[in-house]
Design an enzyme around this catalytic site. Structure first.
Site, PDB file in Angstrom:
ATOM      1  N   GLU A  25       0.836  -1.204   0.000  1.00 34.75           N
ATOM      2  CA  GLU A  25       0.000   0.000   0.000  1.00 34.75           C
ATOM      3  C   GLU A  25       0.875   1.261   0.000  1.00 34.75           C
ATOM      4  OE1 GLU A  25      -3.964  -0.562   2.406  1.00 34.75           O
ATOM      5  OE2 GLU A  25      -2.259  -1.237   3.620  1.00 34.75           O
ATOM      6  N   TYR A  57     -13.547  27.106  -0.962  1.00 39.04           N
ATOM      7  CA  TYR A  57     -13.494  25.642  -1.009  1.00 39.04           C
ATOM      8  C   TYR A  57     -12.515  25.116  -2.042  1.00 39.04           C
ATOM      9  CZ  TYR A  57     -17.403  26.710  -4.189  1.00 39.04           C
ATOM     10  OH  TYR A  57     -18.211  27.256  -5.148  1.00 39.04           O
ATOM     11  N   GLU A  77      -7.531   6.591  10.083  1.00 41.41           N
ATOM     12  CA  GLU A  77      -7.927   7.397  11.231  1.00 41.41           C
ATOM     13  C   GLU A  77      -6.966   8.574  11.406  1.00 41.41           C
ATOM     14  OE1 GLU A  77      -9.423   3.193  12.148  1.00 41.41           O
ATOM     15  OE2 GLU A  77      -7.731   4.110  11.115  1.00 41.41           O
ATOM     16  N   LYS A 102     -11.657   4.385   1.728  1.00 38.25           N
ATOM     17  CA  LYS A 102     -10.547   3.606   1.171  1.00 38.25           C
ATOM     18  C   LYS A 102     -11.156   2.527   0.271  1.00 38.25           C
ATOM     19  CE  LYS A 102      -6.264   1.422   2.716  1.00 38.25           C
ATOM     20  NZ  LYS A 102      -5.469   1.050   3.905  1.00 38.25           N
TER      21      LYS A 102
END
Length: 123
Positions: A25, A57, A77, A102
């Site tokens: 990953e 934004y 997290e 994810k």
């Protein structure tokens, strides 16, 4: 949800990062999708029609993508916490809700989505 009142939402922001526990990953990277909800008072912007009275934004999206594409972390997290800190660095924002999806998580089963959501207050 971040509650009643004024808010800005940015949904489906996609960027490639190298986050994860597994070596492949971090080596190969993968796409992450970010949804952000900002709680703030938009009444001044509504009256003035001035960008200076709200959150830009587009610039916020740039800063969020920089975090996703930046320094790798193991956990989404942790990534969500970093993204929430970016949102709360905007002086007008008093609460941020950040969801990190994810979609290509290394799970050996069919799934629709894996995500983490954090809600953080400014102060």
């Amino acid at each position: 949800m971040i509650g009643d009142g004024d808010r800005i939402r940015l949904s489906g922001l996609r960027a490639r990062g190298r986050h994860g526990v597994l070596e492949h990953e971090r080596r190969d990277g993968q796409d992450f999708v970010v949804d952000v909800g900002l709680a703030l008072d938009l009444s001044a912007a509504g009256r003035s029609d001035d960008l200076a009275d709200t959150v830009h934004y587009g610039e916020l999206a740039d800063r969020l993508v920089a975090v996703v594409t930046g320094e790798p972390v193991q956990l989404i997290e942790t990534l969500a916490e970093r993204l929430a800190a970016v949102c709360l660095s905007e002086p007008r924002v008093h609460r941020a809700e950040v969801t990190v999806h994810k979609p290509n998580a290394p799970v050996p089963h069919a799934f629709g989505d894996i995500s983490v959501t954090v809600v953080r207050d400014n102060g």
